[in-house]
Design a protein around this motif. Structure first.
Motif, mmCIF file in Angstrom:
data_model
loop_
_atom_site.group_PDB
_atom_site.id
_atom_site.type_symbol
_atom_site.label_atom_id
_atom_site.label_comp_id
_atom_site.label_asym_id
_atom_site.label_seq_id
_atom_site.Cartn_x
_atom_site.Cartn_y
_atom_site.Cartn_z
ATOM 1 N N GLY A 190 12.747 38.185 97.832
ATOM 2 C CA GLY A 190 14.200 37.680 97.992
ATOM 3 C C GLY A 190 15.172 38.429 97.462
ATOM 4 O O GLY A 190 16.447 38.259 97.369
ATOM 5 N N GLY A 191 14.731 39.613 97.027
ATOM 6 C CA GLY A 191 15.915 40.670 96.426
ATOM 7 C C GLY A 191 16.077 40.098 94.952
ATOM 8 O O GLY A 191 15.614 39.281 94.348
ATOM 9 N N GLY A 192 17.202 40.629 94.432
ATOM 10 C CA GLY A 192 17.774 40.182 93.563
ATOM 11 C C GLY A 192 18.573 39.060 93.378
ATOM 12 O O GLY A 192 18.928 38.679 94.355
ATOM 13 N N PHE A 193 19.078 38.611 92.267
ATOM 14 C CA PHE A 193 19.618 37.635 92.026
ATOM 15 C C PHE A 193 21.211 37.707 91.953
ATOM 16 O O PHE A 193 21.804 38.794 91.573
ATOM 17 C CB PHE A 193 19.452 36.576 90.929
ATOM 18 N N ALA A 194 21.989 36.920 92.524
ATOM 19 C CA ALA A 194 23.557 36.982 92.351
ATOM 20 C C ALA A 194 24.129 35.618 91.668
ATOM 21 O O ALA A 194 23.520 34.616 91.935
ATOM 22 C CB ALA A 194 24.189 37.348 93.793
ATOM 23 N N PRO A 195 25.227 35.605 91.129
ATOM 24 C CA PRO A 195 25.877 34.418 90.824
ATOM 25 C C PRO A 195 26.165 33.358 91.792
ATOM 26 O O PRO A 195 26.555 33.784 92.822
ATOM 27 C CB PRO A 195 27.216 34.916 90.252
ATOM 28 N N CYS A 196 25.795 32.057 91.514
ATOM 29 C CA CYS A 196 26.056 30.993 92.385
ATOM 30 C C CYS A 196 27.165 30.229 91.963
ATOM 31 O O CYS A 196 26.674 29.203 91.094
ATOM 32 C CB CYS A 196 24.753 30.438 92.695
ATOM 33 N N LEU A 197 28.293 30.349 92.313
ATOM 34 C CA LEU A 197 29.514 29.480 91.648
ATOM 35 C C LEU A 197 29.304 28.194 92.077
ATOM 36 O O LEU A 197 29.623 27.243 91.523
ATOM 37 C CB LEU A 197 30.788 30.269 92.207
ATOM 38 N N ALA A 198 28.943 27.791 93.520
ATOM 39 C CA ALA A 198 28.963 26.662 93.812
ATOM 40 C C ALA A 198 27.733 25.734 93.011
ATOM 41 O O ALA A 198 28.048 24.448 92.280
ATOM 42 C CB ALA A 198 28.514 26.520 95.323
ATOM 43 N N MET A 199 26.691 26.180 92.751
ATOM 44 C CA MET A 199 25.662 25.401 92.083
ATOM 45 C C MET A 199 26.096 25.437 90.570
ATOM 46 O O MET A 199 25.987 24.430 89.810
ATOM 47 C CB MET A 199 24.490 26.125 92.134
ATOM 48 N N ASP A 200 26.834 26.481 90.174
ATOM 49 C CA ASP A 200 27.376 26.474 88.660
ATOM 50 C C ASP A 200 28.351 25.384 88.544
ATOM 51 O O ASP A 200 28.116 24.469 87.524
ATOM 52 C CB ASP A 200 28.310 27.754 88.540
ATOM 53 N N GLY A 201 29.264 24.850 89.390
ATOM 54 C CA GLY A 201 30.161 23.990 89.316
ATOM 55 C C GLY A 201 29.305 22.382 89.396
ATOM 56 O O GLY A 201 29.717 21.726 88.609
ATOM 57 N N ILE A 202 28.192 22.369 90.211
ATOM 58 C CA ILE A 202 27.359 21.241 90.126
ATOM 59 C C ILE A 202 27.004 20.842 88.856
ATOM 60 O O ILE A 202 26.819 19.749 88.228
ATOM 61 C CB ILE A 202 26.485 21.143 91.175
ATOM 62 N N VAL A 203 26.294 21.930 88.159
ATOM 63 C CA VAL A 203 25.274 21.544 86.980
ATOM 64 C C VAL A 203 26.339 21.657 85.761
ATOM 65 O O VAL A 203 25.710 20.957 84.765
ATOM 66 C CB VAL A 203 24.385 22.769 87.109
ATOM 67 N N SER A 204 27.459 22.187 85.910
ATOM 68 C CA SER A 204 28.248 22.037 84.780
ATOM 69 C C SER A 204 29.241 20.724 84.590
ATOM 70 O O SER A 204 29.661 20.344 83.770
ATOM 71 C CB SER A 204 29.446 23.059 85.049
ATOM 72 N N SER A 205 29.348 20.065 86.042
ATOM 73 C CA SER A 205 30.141 18.966 85.871
ATOM 74 C C SER A 205 29.249 17.654 86.299
ATOM 75 O O SER A 205 29.805 16.362 86.047
ATOM 76 C CB SER A 205 31.170 19.068 86.844
ATOM 77 N N ALA A 206 28.052 17.576 86.918
ATOM 78 C CA ALA A 206 27.487 16.304 87.350
ATOM 79 C C ALA A 206 26.872 15.589 85.992
ATOM 80 O O ALA A 206 26.126 16.344 85.175
ATOM 81 C CB ALA A 206 26.306 16.718 88.295
ATOM 82 N N THR A 207 27.189 14.433 85.771
ATOM 83 C CA THR A 207 26.554 13.671 84.656
ATOM 84 C C THR A 207 25.567 12.824 84.945
ATOM 85 O O THR A 207 25.643 12.267 85.931
ATOM 86 C CB THR A 207 27.938 12.966 83.943
ATOM 87 N N ILE A 208 24.821 12.489 83.806
ATOM 88 C CA ILE A 208 23.963 11.273 84.000
ATOM 89 C C ILE A 208 23.770 10.579 82.835
ATOM 90 O O ILE A 208 24.203 10.826 81.462
ATOM 91 C CB ILE A 208 22.343 12.031 84.248
ATOM 92 N N LYS A 209 23.898 9.121 82.922
ATOM 93 C CA LYS A 209 23.527 8.127 81.990
ATOM 94 C C LYS A 209 22.446 8.246 80.924
ATOM 95 O O LYS A 209 21.472 8.197 81.712
ATOM 96 C CB LYS A 209 24.133 6.807 82.667
ATOM 97 N N CYS A 210 22.459 8.023 79.841
ATOM 98 C CA CYS A 210 21.541 7.772 78.956
ATOM 99 C C CYS A 210 20.750 6.640 79.309
ATOM 100 O O CYS A 210 21.462 5.724 79.527
ATOM 101 C CB CYS A 210 21.803 8.027 77.503
ATOM 102 N N SER A 211 19.268 6.827 79.390
ATOM 103 C CA SER A 211 18.449 5.565 79.839
ATOM 104 C C SER A 211 18.216 4.932 78.680
ATOM 105 O O SER A 211 17.813 3.458 78.895
ATOM 106 C CB SER A 211 17.149 6.121 80.280
ATOM 107 N N HIS A 212 18.668 4.996 77.436
ATOM 108 C CA HIS A 212 18.068 4.009 76.229
ATOM 109 C C HIS A 212 19.127 2.807 76.413
ATOM 110 O O HIS A 212 20.500 3.129 76.594
ATOM 111 C CB HIS A 212 18.360 4.895 75.026
ATOM 112 N N ASP A 213 18.469 1.753 76.153
ATOM 113 C CA ASP A 213 19.224 0.668 76.113
ATOM 114 C C ASP A 213 20.323 0.649 74.984
ATOM 115 O O ASP A 213 19.986 1.201 73.730
ATOM 116 C CB ASP A 213 18.488 -0.584 75.853
ATOM 117 N N GLY A 214 21.579 0.145 75.044
ATOM 118 C CA GLY A 214 22.702 0.174 74.390
ATOM 119 C C GLY A 214 23.343 1.442 74.318
ATOM 120 O O GLY A 214 24.511 1.545 73.433
ATOM 121 N N CYS A 215 23.165 2.637 74.884
ATOM 122 C CA CYS A 215 23.866 3.924 74.649
ATOM 123 C C CYS A 215 24.682 3.844 76.007
ATOM 124 O O CYS A 215 24.227 3.810 77.086
ATOM 125 C CB CYS A 215 22.804 5.183 74.630
#
Length: 283
Positions: free
Chosen positions: A84-109
């Motif tokens: 697949g050749g070398g790797f190059a920066p992926c700005l779109a995926m960078d934005g996704i993983v930097s801003s997408a949030t997930i709620k903690c699954s522990h009760d009370g948090c």
């Protein structure tokens, strides 16, 4: 707004709130719209953990963490059969993983953390469950709930402690475990054991795992009867040990212990007592 088109055909926008389901799906919500996406799309193809920025992508579409690429021999994608050749920066995926949030699954948090930080938060979360291992009991809950359970159902003694202030206790050797409740809800275990003829005492933080960003230095002193007045035993540590199962803690096996010789033990037989001072700090 920039969207990333996944291989499933689902559009995912930066800033999307994400909830982890059991299995390998994430539910993504934006307004009244919901979508599901395979968690593997947000995982590194080299370490197979959630992608951490900066994110790179090969010509074959495989994403990888920048830190993983540093250790990749030749910088060529091992997932591509025909190269697949070398790797190059992926700005779109960078934005996704930097801003997408997930709620903690522990009760009370109520915390929402970025997807790639969820596992670290999940293990260090103050709401992560600790366990009662009294015979026949399967209770599990966050430290304050476990303290209430142990005090109410199993009659464990409880004392209040303030960070940075000395707590004086007269501790019967016949009661080897008692709980300390701090002003912020932090829970500590005072445990007593015996190593040959030496009584050992230690303090342990009750939490699911040790957090590098939150440590508890501690000091302990033991005072003897009047005939050894002016002589005291002392020990300190930069960080007490942590445990999620207070009943399973064995004082003799802990790295931080106060050694109390027989001369500093009051009484005899079942009426033996220790005169202790304890100070726990929060860093």
């Amino acid at each position: 707004m920039i969207f990333l088109q996944t291989t499933e055909g689902t559009q995912v926008a930066p800033g999307t709130s994400m909830v982890r389901n059991r299995g390998s799906l994430l539910t993504m919500e934006k307004g009244d719209r919901k979508a599901r996406v395979e968690t593997s799309l947000l995982d590194c193809r080299l370490c197979f953990r959630p992608l951490k920025p900066p994110v790179f992508q090969c010509n074959g579409g495989h994403s990888a963490c920048g830190t993983c690429l540093v250790e990749l021999p030749g910088g060529q994608c091992p997932m591509c059969k025909h190269g697949g050749g070398g790797f190059a920066p992926c700005l779109a995926m960078d934005g996704i993983v930097s801003s997408a949030t997930i709620k903690c699954s522990h009760d009370g948090c109520q915390s929402h953390v970025t997807y790639h930080e969820h596992d670290d938060h999940h293990s260090a979360c103050p709401h992560a469950p600790c366990f009662c291992t009294e015979p026949g009991c399967s209770f599990a809950g966050p430290p304050p709930a476990l303290l209430g359970h142990l005090a109410t159902l199993h009659s464990w003694p409880v004392h209040k402690i303030e960070y940075g202030k000395v707590l004086w206790l007269q501790v019967p050797v016949s009661e080897p475990r008692r709980l300390l409740l701090a002003e912020d809800g932090g829970v500590f275990l005072l445990v007593v054991g015996l190593l040959n003829a030496i009584t050992v005492v230690s303090v342990v933080c009750i939490r699911a795992s040790t957090s590098p960003s939150l440590q508890y230095p501690a000091m302990m002193w033991a005072y003897g009867p009047p005939d050894v007045a002016g002589v005291r035993c002392m020990v300190d540590t930069e960080a007490v040990t942590s445990s999620s199962k207070p009943r399973d803690v064995v004082a003799e096996k802990l790295p931080f212990v106060l050694l109390v010789p027989p001369t500093h033990v009051f009484g005899a037989g079942a009426s033996k007592e220790l005169s202790l001072e304890i100070r726990v700090n929060k860093m």
